[in-house]
Design a protein around this motif. Structure first.
Motif, PDB file in Angstrom:
ATOM      1  N   CYS A  95       3.250   4.355  -2.675  1.00  0.00           N
ATOM      2  CA  CYS A  95       4.577   3.876  -2.917  1.00  0.00           C
ATOM      3  C   CYS A  95       4.443   2.537  -3.590  1.00  0.00           C
ATOM      4  O   CYS A  95       5.333   2.008  -4.287  1.00  0.00           O
ATOM      5  N   ASP A  98       5.278   2.294  -7.234  1.00  0.00           N
ATOM      6  CA  ASP A  98       6.499   3.049  -7.760  1.00  0.00           C
ATOM      7  C   ASP A  98       7.397   2.030  -8.731  1.00  0.00           C
ATOM      8  O   ASP A  98       8.133   2.621  -9.370  1.00  0.00           O
ATOM      9  N   HIS A 483      13.361   8.865  -6.016  1.00  0.00           N
ATOM     10  CA  HIS A 483      11.819   8.529  -6.261  1.00  0.00           C
ATOM     11  C   HIS A 483      11.034   8.945  -5.325  1.00  0.00           C
ATOM     12  O   HIS A 483      11.470   9.269  -3.945  1.00  0.00           O
ATOM     13  N   GLY A 484       9.955   9.678  -5.390  1.00  0.00           N
ATOM     14  CA  GLY A 484       8.841   9.650  -4.715  1.00  0.00           C
ATOM     15  C   GLY A 484       8.966  11.222  -4.025  1.00  0.00           C
ATOM     16  O   GLY A 484       7.983  11.681  -3.142  1.00  0.00           O
ATOM     17  N   TRP A 537      11.946   4.484  -0.760  1.00  0.00           N
ATOM     18  CA  TRP A 537      12.122   5.263  -2.221  1.00  0.00           C
ATOM     19  C   TRP A 537      13.588   4.712  -2.528  1.00  0.00           C
ATOM     20  O   TRP A 537      14.666   5.350  -1.645  1.00  0.00           O
TER      21      TRP A 537
END
Length: 586
Positions: A95, A98, A483-484, A537
């Motif tokens: 993460c 990101d 995200h993620g 996220w």
């Protein structure tokens, strides 16, 4: 229970070791240097100062094979604070890479460097990268291609071609972001682009702009890797005389689907095969921006076109143009997205049937008062138009959330965060067309709060979210990007979601998986995802106006019980927010 003899166990261990060694040996490290700087570009008779990576628009493509590691050295020579987000890359246990300012990291100040490092595993197809600061992704973006280590689940194409749909802006994109955050929705792009080229619908003093040209050989198959990198609009893409066979979306394979039009919203990617099977000639490839009909505010029609040109065609006849959907036709998009289903493939996980948390999230507009708690609404200067999720407009924190979460600074997080509620504060007819124009009916629903809003999930929790678009002051669709994680898109519908009616419509067999789910205009979409990737996220609308205005939340996923389900420490060179730097993203 059957037991293995020692020689058999030893032999199996050797085979496993050799297989793992071979896989590790075949994986590569793909390394790039991204120099972010400004340069002047001339289009439409005007010279514009733009921010680019390595002087390219679109920026350089990153091409990897599944399982490879990626190293990108970011050198910030621009006047802006900077991060790069690897859109759709799951960042499993990474993460920190990101690339979201004040969520996962402090932005990289001007004249500073930072190196992103991550591994791309368990994904194949087309993704993309872009700046995640202000509106700068309008010019700071490029393709991110992940090829399979073995073979495609379809015949290998003759050639792979990125098709990046974007926009040309003749204004300072950071100023665009500031105007949007202040509720001043005054600016529009000057045109649309395919692979950075405006095309022959635009001219400067009668001299047409250069357009994108795709040269093809008769009978050959081409894999178009289509990306919508535009800030503001969903697009329809057509090629006269040709069909698309859609084989992937958001780096997930889908059951092959043949269509003459691709609908693609900002943030989405589509992989489509095109066979050069038309009579030799020249054919326009057209990208048309959509917009909701009146009474929504109308903006100019944005359209661009390139040319598909056969190698055995030798005259200069005018290209054949496709018949495009109407710019207000939202059903072509609804049908396109609704016809997508997953392909059975080794990378596709099973659809979770148990649900641990249910969220019903309205996405739309509202307003906050410039001063105090009460003010005039309906476009008054006393209020600022904002976007929200469940009536809370996101406030970007001044302390990055991921380090605070990782180091368990609960006092800091308790002060910064407000929980995203599981439902909106009030129920109303979310898709009532009478709420679009200003007036007393919509004004009563405008008041919105502002906070750094987040929702925490235990590791492994199965989360179902129903996104409900609203018609408050506008009725646009909403491409919601997580995200993620990838999301199973279980169903979509028009009007207001009704669980008693609509759960029965869920596709629990082969729903498409996406990182960006298209929530239709005055409609809804139901998704599920497994919160199994620890970190902090971003979840947000990929229309840049909605993002800047606050249609955003943060999903926090806790560590699992083991080292390989827990977020490792940050890299040694992880950027910090220095007291001498203006480290806010804009």
């Amino acid at each position: 229970m059957k037991s293995w003899s020692f020689p058999m166990a030893a032999a199996m261990a050797v085979v496993f070791f050799l297989s793992a060694t071979a896989l590790a040996a075949s994986a590569a490290v793909v390394e790039h240097t991204f120099v972010v700087s400004q340069m002047n570009m001339t289009h439409l008779c005007n010279e514009t100062l733009v921010t680019l990576v390595n002087g390219q628009f679109p920026g350089p493509a990153i091409e990897v094979t599944e399982g490879d590691s990626v190293v990108v050295h970011l050198v910030n020579k621009s006047p802006y604070n900077m991060t790069i987000h690897w859109h759709g890359v799951k960042q499993r246990l990474s993460c920190w890479a990101d690339g979201v300012p004040m969520i996962t990291q402090c932005p990289i100040p001007p004249n500073r460097n930072f190196t992103y490092r991550f591994t791309v595993a368990g994904q194949e197809g087309t993704l993309w990268w872009h700046a995640h600061v202000a509106s700068l992704r309008g010019t700071l973006h490029g393709a991110f291609v992940i090829r399979p280590r073995h073979s495609y689940p379809f015949p290998k194409p003759h050639r792979e071609v990125p098709i990046v749909i974007g926009e040309w802006w003749q204004i300072d994109l950071e100023q665009l972001d500031r105007d949007t955050m202040a509720g001043r929705l005054l600016n529009d792009p000057s045109g649309a682009t395919i692979n950075g080229k405006l095309g022959d619908l635009y001219n400067c003093s009668g001299v047409v702009e250069e357009g994108y040209v795709l040269d093809v050989e008769p009978g050959k198959t081409y894999l178009l890797r289509i990306i919508n990198a535009a800030l503001f609009a969903e697009y329809y893409l057509k090629i006269a005389g040709h069909n698309f066979t859609v084989v992937g979306v958001d780096a997930n394979y889908v059951r092959p689907y043949t269509t003459d039009v691709v609908a693609i919203a900002p943030g989405e990617t589509v992989d489509a095969l095109v066979v050069a099977d038309a009579p030799p000639g020249r054919y326009y490839m057209v990208a048309l921006a959509t917009q909701p009909p009146e009474p929504d505010t109308q903006i100019p029609v944005y359209i661009t076109r390139g040319v598909v040109q056969y190698s055995n065609h030798h005259n200069s006849s005018s290209p054949l143009a496709p018949e495009m959907p109407d710019e207000h036709d939202m059903m072509a998009s609804f049908n396109f997205h609704g016809n997508l289903t997953s392909l059975r493939h080794r990378l596709r996980p099973p659809v979770p049937t148990r649900v641990d948390e249910h969220l019903f999230v309205t996405v739309g507009l509202g307003s906050i008062c410039r001063r105090g708690q009460t003010c005039k609404r309906s476009g008054s200067n006393e209020s600022i138009i904002v976007a929200s999720m469940n009536n809370i407009s996101f406030h970007l924190p001044e302390t990055p959330l991921l380090p605070a979460h990782y180091y368990r600074r609960t006092g800091v997080l308790d002060k910064l965060l407000r929980e995203l509620p599981g439902r909106p504060p009030r129920e109303f007819n979310y898709t009532d067309g009478e709420l679009i124009p200003w007036g007393p009916k919509e004004a009563a629903l405008e008041p919105t709060s502002k906070a750094t809003v987040a929702r925490r999930f235990r590791h492994g929790a199965v989360v179902e979210v129903v996104f409900q678009s609203t018609s408050l002051m506008q009725s646009d669709s909403n491409p919601m990007h997580l995200h993620g994680h990838d999301m199973f898109v279980l169903a979509q519908g028009l009007g207001n979601y009704d669980a008693a009616r609509d759960v029965a419509r869920y596709n629990l067999v082969d729903p498409p998986m996406r990182n960006t789910v298209h929530v239709p205009r005055i409609g809804w979409a139901a998704v599920r995802f497994v919160a199994d990737n620890p970190g902090v996220w971003f979840m947000h609308c990929h229309f840049d106006t909605h993002l800047s205005m606050g249609m955003t939340a943060v999903f926090i996923v806790d560590d699992g019980p083991t080292a390989d389900t827990s977020l490792p420490p940050p890299p040694a060179d992880f950027p910090t927010c220095g007291h001498d730097d203006n480290t806010m993203p804009h």
